[in-house]
Design an enzyme around this catalytic site. Structure first.
Site, mmCIF file in Angstrom:
data_model
loop_
_atom_site.group_PDB
_atom_site.id
_atom_site.type_symbol
_atom_site.label_atom_id
_atom_site.label_comp_id
_atom_site.label_asym_id
_atom_site.label_seq_id
_atom_site.Cartn_x
_atom_site.Cartn_y
_atom_site.Cartn_z
ATOM 1 C CG HIS A 96 -2.286 -0.693 0.754
ATOM 2 N ND1 HIS A 96 -2.295 -1.892 0.075
ATOM 3 C CD2 HIS A 96 -3.584 -0.336 0.892
ATOM 4 C CE1 HIS A 96 -3.542 -2.237 -0.176
ATOM 5 N NE2 HIS A 96 -4.360 -1.312 0.314
ATOM 6 C CG ASP A 158 -7.238 7.988 8.866
ATOM 7 O OD1 ASP A 158 -7.312 8.100 10.099
ATOM 8 O OD2 ASP A 158 -6.922 8.922 8.105
ATOM 9 C CD GLU A 271 -7.946 11.528 10.939
ATOM 10 O OE1 GLU A 271 -8.437 11.720 9.800
ATOM 11 O OE2 GLU A 271 -7.238 10.531 11.213
#
Ligand SMILES: Cc1cc2nc3c(=O)[nH]c(=O)nc-3n(C[C@H](O)[C@H](O)[C@H](O)COP(=O)(O)OP(=O)(O)OC[C@H]3O[C@@H](n4cnc5c(N)ncnc54)[C@H](O)[C@@H]3O)c2cc1C
Length: 508
Positions: A96, A158, A271
């Protein structure tokens, strides 16, 4: 600008191919116990020639290694280290990365998912309040195993379909990091296989140089095969809120206030996001149709609006209600523009995956869709630069994409670790999480370069998170002279032939 980018990309690819030609001869000399776990077929190697970002297409690795145990990784690295022509080796977590950081053109990509033969290598100790997790394990699986015992790690990313070794090689941040620090601040112990093939268990007390060096160490010093991670009791549920702002000053004042509060009175997660010009709130699992209409009315002709995302973990609904009421009274969002959801702790932490699933199910109806590209830029921005950054960058972007903006406390980071952050007590994470196509990714990349250029010209000392540089000079500047010298020393000690994670383009 665009021509420069195309040339840079070609240079990168050509350099990777040149490397491949030098190293592929070693394959003939591999001893049988390693050879039996290597796959050099083009179907296997092609899968390891790109990543989530999709913008770096290097040469295939010469082979993919499927280890069953950490000993297999050690044997491979000992062989690579002693070979007549040492060859590069990269651990591949879940691939990723977005800039080829986990690629090993011409060398060996370690398919970390093969460790343990697919068995979950996750052991929760409720007595010790920690979990031992294999470096290849996905955080979602770590979470689910801990939850079965009523426990949870406290710092997250996240998105949870990332590996333990992959995020600990960077930092691992999300809205909990202001209080608990990044994931690298929540590790007790690591098992590491170095670039010489040594297997070392390290912690703050034993082999501490290696321990702190590997945390945020971009895979340069060793392969993490196990991490011992701190746990605490898991809450049952989460109140998840989004509060809207039309003024950046109001947003950041409130965010900074919230990250200064103690656990007893504040949110557990903070956030924020930026909604640029032309951007509207679309359907998501978070909003009702009515919410979407009213937010888009607020957006109207405004160039930018923002939302603060907060979450409060709770076991008792009445205490949560009271805490939220007290908090909201002290915040300066646009009156009436607060939206909330009440979800389980697991649903909250797994929110990005759930959202992606929803989007993908829509895309399934569109047979023309191809895998999008992700030329992301992630920055740590010192608090003193936020205003200039807004005026110079955010107000002038005419592309559309997901932009995260939230503050972190530097005192939750341990500067002995390799991970590098700005030199101010409060700094912001700014994530430009672009979604692009093969045709237009260069436009996003050009904007990324403009953003970096703007910060340079205006003396805003940003640090890249998940950094991507291609010259030693830029890397040295990124780390700063002391940290760079220390990192280079550790590299000479633990990976003297610079075999590990060549895709980071630091020492090779
Ligand atoms: C959709 C999405 C959401 C994300 N959200 C967040 C977020 O909220 N917060 C955040 O901090 N990051 C986030 N990231 C970034 C992510 O943390 C990094 O890209 C991370 O490297 C990806 O983990 P991975 O397991 O896929 O690693 P890979 O991409 O496979 O590897 C990354 C680097 O680590 C090395 N490596 C991999 N495994 C090991 C190991 N076991 N030991 C030593 N080195 C290793 C690789 O060689 C490579 O250099 C996100 C990425 C994506 C795509």
């Amino acid at each position: 600008m665009a021509v420069g980018i195309v040339i840079n990309r070609l240079v990168l690819v050509v350099a990777y191919f040149a490397g491949a030609a030098v190293v592929s001869s070693w394959l003939d000399d591999v001893p049988p116990e390693i050879a039996s776990k290597l796959d050099s077929g083009s179907n296997a190697t092609a899968r390891f020639a790109t990543d989530y970002g999709g913008v770096t297409r290097a040469a295939n690795p010469a082979a993919v290694f499927h280890p069953s145990t950490a000993d297999d990784i050690a044997a491979l690295l000992r062989f690579a280290y002693c070979a007549e022509s040492p060859f590069p080796v990269a651990a591949r977590g879940n691939g990723h990365s977005v800039r080829g950081q986990a690629l090993a053109p011409g060398g060996v990509a370690i398919d970390m998912a093969a460790l343990g033969g697919g068995r979950r290598r996750i052991n929760v100790s409720s007595a010790g309040m920690y979990v031992d997790a294999g470096g290849e394990q996905l955080w979602i699986d770590v979470l689910e195993a801990a939850l079965r015992q009523g426990l949870s790690p406290q710092s997250w990313t996240d998105y949870l379909y990332l590996t333990v070794g992959g995020t600990l090689s960077n930092a691992g941040i999300s809205g909990q990091a202001f209080r608990h620090g990044p994931q690298i601040s929540n590790v007790y112990e690591l098992d590491v296989v170095t670039g010489k093939g040594e297997m070392i268990t390290c912690s703050s007390e034993s082999d501490r140089d290696l321990f702190y060096g590997v945390l945020g160490g971009l895979g340069q010093l060793g392969v993490i095969t196990r991490a011992r991670i701190a746990l605490r009791p898991a809450p049952a549920r989460v109140r998840w809120l989004r509060l809207f702002y039309t003024d950046l000053g109001d947003l950041t004042r409130d965010q900074e206030f919230l990250i200064s509060l103690p656990e007893t009175t504040g949110f557990d997660y903070v956030e924020g996001q930026v909604l640029l010009s032309h951007q509207r709130v679309g359907n998501s699992t978070f909003y009702s149709k009515q919410d979407v209409d009213s937010i888009n009315r607020l957006k109207g002709e405004l160039n930018i609006i923002y939302f603060l995302e907060g979450a409060l973990y709770y076991d008792s609904p009445s205490i949560a209600d009271q805490k939220i009421e007290d908090l909201l009274k002290q915040l300066n969002f646009v009156p009436g523009f607060v939206f909330s959801n009440d979800v389980t702790y697991l649903e909250f932490l797994n929110r990005v995956h759930n959202e992606i699933q929803k989007l993908n199910s829509r895309d399934d109806d569109d047979s023309s869709s191809t895998a999008p590209l992700h030329p992301w830029l992630n920055l740590f921005l010192p608090k003193s630069g936020v205003r200039d950054f807004e005026a110079g960058i955010l107000q002038n972007i005419n592309l559309t994409g997901l932009i995260l903006l939230y503050p972190l406390n530097k005192n939750r980071w341990n500067d002995i670790m390799t991970a590098t952050v700005p030199n101010e007590e409060v700094f912001y994470t700014v994530g430009f999480l672009w979604t692009a196509t093969v045709e237009d990714w260069g436009t996003f990349d050009a904007l990324n370069n403009e953003i970096l250029g703007f910060c340079d010209q205006h003396g805003i000392e940003v640090k890249q998170y998940l950094p991507h540089y291609t010259s030693k000079l830029d890397w040295a500047r990124h780390f700063g002279s002391d940290k760079w010298e220390k990192f280079a020393q550790l590299k000479r000690r633990y990976d003297p032939k610079a075999l590990l994670s060549p895709g980071q383009q630091i020492f090779n």
